[in-house]
Design a protein around this motif. Structure first.
Motif, PDB file in Angstrom:
ATOM      1  N   GLN A   1       0.846  -1.188   0.000  1.00  0.00           N
ATOM      2  CA  GLN A   1       0.000   0.000   0.000  1.00  0.00           C
ATOM      3  C   GLN A   1       0.883   1.240   0.000  1.00  0.00           C
ATOM      4  O   GLN A   1       1.898   1.293   0.689  1.00  0.00           O
TER       5      GLN A   1
ATOM      6  N   GLN B   1       1.134   5.394   0.573  1.00  0.00           N
ATOM      7  CA  GLN B   1       0.497   6.564   1.171  1.00  0.00           C
ATOM      8  C   GLN B   1       1.250   7.809   0.748  1.00  0.00           C
ATOM      9  O   GLN B   1       2.488   7.844   0.777  1.00  0.00           O
ATOM     10  N   LEU B   2       0.502   8.821   0.375  1.00  0.00           N
ATOM     11  CA  LEU B   2       1.060  10.111  -0.008  1.00  0.00           C
ATOM     12  C   LEU B   2       0.452  11.187   0.877  1.00  0.00           C
ATOM     13  O   LEU B   2      -0.764  11.233   1.036  1.00  0.00           O
ATOM     14  N   VAL B   3       1.311  12.029   1.436  1.00  0.00           N
ATOM     15  CA  VAL B   3       0.835  13.085   2.323  1.00  0.00           C
ATOM     16  C   VAL B   3       1.458  14.401   1.879  1.00  0.00           C
ATOM     17  O   VAL B   3       2.687  14.512   1.818  1.00  0.00           O
TER      18      VAL B   3
ATOM     19  N   CYS C   1       5.477  16.515  -0.697  1.00  0.00           N
ATOM     20  CA  CYS C   1       4.672  15.300  -0.682  1.00  0.00           C
ATOM     21  C   CYS C   1       5.576  14.167  -0.209  1.00  0.00           C
ATOM     22  O   CYS C   1       6.585  13.860  -0.856  1.00  0.00           O
TER      23      CYS C   1
ATOM     24  N   ALA D   1       6.084  10.208   0.572  1.00  0.00           N
ATOM     25  CA  ALA D   1       5.559   8.918   0.142  1.00  0.00           C
ATOM     26  C   ALA D   1       6.051   7.811   1.059  1.00  0.00           C
ATOM     27  O   ALA D   1       7.199   7.812   1.494  1.00  0.00           O
ATOM     28  N   SER D   2       5.189   6.887   1.343  1.00  0.00           N
ATOM     29  CA  SER D   2       5.560   5.710   2.121  1.00  0.00           C
ATOM     30  C   SER D   2       4.951   4.489   1.465  1.00  0.00           C
ATOM     31  O   SER D   2       4.056   4.580   0.636  1.00  0.00           O
ATOM     32  N   GLY D   3       5.453   3.343   1.835  1.00  0.00           N
ATOM     33  CA  GLY D   3       4.920   2.118   1.274  1.00  0.00           C
ATOM     34  C   GLY D   3       5.856   1.539   0.237  1.00  0.00           C
ATOM     35  O   GLY D   3       7.060   1.505   0.432  1.00  0.00           O
TER      36      GLY D   3
ATOM     37  N   TYR E   1      -2.276   6.354  -7.091  1.00  0.00           N
ATOM     38  CA  TYR E   1      -2.313   6.730  -5.679  1.00  0.00           C
ATOM     39  C   TYR E   1      -2.283   8.254  -5.561  1.00  0.00           C
ATOM     40  O   TYR E   1      -1.515   8.932  -6.262  1.00  0.00           O
TER      41      TYR E   1
ATOM     42  N   GLY F   1      -2.622  11.754  -2.741  1.00  0.00           N
ATOM     43  CA  GLY F   1      -2.662  12.275  -1.393  1.00  0.00           C
ATOM     44  C   GLY F   1      -4.023  12.865  -1.084  1.00  0.00           C
ATOM     45  O   GLY F   1      -4.919  12.883  -1.920  1.00  0.00           O
ATOM     46  N   GLN F   2      -4.158  13.376   0.128  1.00  0.00           N
ATOM     47  CA  GLN F   2      -5.438  13.929   0.568  1.00  0.00           C
ATOM     48  C   GLN F   2      -5.626  15.373   0.121  1.00  0.00           C
ATOM     49  O   GLN F   2      -6.727  15.915   0.194  1.00  0.00           O
TER      50      GLN F   2
END
Length: 128
Positions: A1, A3-5, A22, A24-26, A117, A119-120
């Motif tokens: 999975q 995740q972008l923040v 931004c 990124a993880s995962g 994918y 981010g929010q």
């Protein structure tokens, strides 16, 4: 999975600057192209900028060319958007997104459906 923040949005006056980040993880970040999009109230999601997986190729939407710069730091799993000479029409929610295919080398960057994918989002407001 994945995740972008996004970070760094805010309120700025016309002519000012902001730098969005931004994180990124995962799954592996370094083999994927990344993009920034924005969406104003009532508008469609608009391509802003894209950067190749190695960082050597960059694309920009016509409305931001010469004012915005995209970059990335693969060691930190981060991508950035430096925004200068901001205008009221730049007001929008800004999203970073990961391109679907690893090692993409094509020239089509603008379609949101090419990214899997997101981010929010972070709000950028430019006052006149």
């Amino acid at each position: 999975q994945v995740q972008l923040v996004e970070f760094g949005g805010g309120l700025v006056q016309t002519g000012g600057s902001l730098r969005l980040s931004c994180a990124a993880s995962g799954r592996i970040f370094t083999t994927y192209c990344m993009g920034w999009f924005r969406q104003a109230p009532g508008g469609e999601r608009e391509f802003v900028a894209g950067i190749s997986w190695g960082g050597g190729t960059r694309y920009y939407g016509d409305s931001v060319k010469g004012r915005f710069t995209i970059s990335r730091d693969n060691a930190r799993n981060e991508v950035y958007l430096q925004m200068n000479n901001l205008k009221p029409e730049d007001t929008a929610v800004y999203y970073c997104a990961r391109r679907k295919e690893p090692y993409y080398t094509g020239t089509y960057w603008e379609g949101p459906l090419e990214y899997d994918y997101w981010g929010q989002g972070t709000q950028v407001t430019v006052s006149s």
